[in-house]
Design a protein around this motif. Sequence first.
Motif, short mmCIF file in Angstrom:
data_model
loop_
_atom_site.label_atom_id
_atom_site.label_comp_id
_atom_site.label_asym_id
_atom_site.label_seq_id
_atom_site.Cartn_x
_atom_site.Cartn_y
_atom_site.Cartn_z
N ALA A 176 0.91 -1.19 -0.15
CA ALA A 176 -0.02 -0.09 0.02
C ALA A 176 0.73 1.29 -0.10
O ALA A 176 0.38 2.06 -0.65
CB ALA A 176 -1.00 0.09 1.17
N ALA A 177 2.12 1.13 0.70
CA ALA A 177 2.90 2.33 0.90
C ALA A 177 3.60 2.76 -0.40
O ALA A 177 3.66 3.71 -0.97
CB ALA A 177 3.93 2.24 2.09
N ILE A 178 3.98 1.60 -1.04
CA ILE A 178 4.77 1.52 -2.47
C ILE A 178 4.01 2.06 -3.71
O ILE A 178 4.35 2.76 -4.51
CB ILE A 178 5.68 0.43 -2.78
N GLN A 179 2.60 2.10 -3.46
CA GLN A 179 1.65 2.32 -4.46
C GLN A 179 1.01 3.55 -4.26
O GLN A 179 0.14 4.07 -5.06
CB GLN A 179 0.49 1.18 -4.48
N SER A 180 1.13 4.13 -3.03
CA SER A 180 0.39 5.49 -2.79
C SER A 180 1.22 6.52 -3.60
O SER A 180 2.45 6.49 -4.12
CB SER A 180 0.80 5.80 -1.17
N VAL B 114 4.86 8.78 -3.34
CA VAL B 114 5.53 7.66 -2.36
C VAL B 114 6.19 8.60 -1.35
O VAL B 114 6.92 9.57 -1.66
CB VAL B 114 6.48 6.71 -3.01
N ASN B 115 6.06 8.36 -0.13
CA ASN B 115 6.69 9.10 1.06
C ASN B 115 7.76 8.16 1.32
O ASN B 115 8.10 7.26 2.00
CB ASN B 115 5.93 9.33 2.25
N HIS B 116 9.07 8.63 0.84
CA HIS B 116 10.42 7.81 0.82
C HIS B 116 11.01 7.61 2.27
O HIS B 116 11.51 6.50 2.64
CB HIS B 116 11.41 8.10 -0.16
N GLU B 117 10.74 8.79 2.94
CA GLU B 117 11.13 8.72 4.39
C GLU B 117 10.50 7.89 5.27
O GLU B 117 10.88 6.91 5.95
CB GLU B 117 11.37 10.06 4.95
N LYS B 118 9.25 7.73 4.98
CA LYS B 118 8.16 6.88 5.99
C LYS B 118 8.41 5.40 5.53
O LYS B 118 8.48 4.65 6.29
CB LYS B 118 6.80 7.53 5.57
#
Length: 80
Positions: free
Chosen positions: A50-54, A57-61
């Motif tokens: 889910a994070a990589i597809q947002s 992408v918030n790379h730090e998070k």
Amino acid sequence: MPTTSWLDAANGTVFQQAVMLWWARGHDASEGLPNGIRPDIATRFNGFAAAIQSKPVNHEKLKSHFGKTYWYYYFTNKQQ
């Protein structure tokens, strides 16, 4: 002697993360999981996916939550 799946016998988190990625790239989530994948690995992978597809992408998070996973290594090194 109790029988165990080959994933249980390997009992390695990184190995299970790699198998989870391999499996997810070729299967629909409704198909179930390979035998022996720990539920915490599957749950964490779903969060990573889910994070990589947002967008964006918030790379730090992403790094703070998944920086020590096989998936993070795979995707960040694949783009270089």
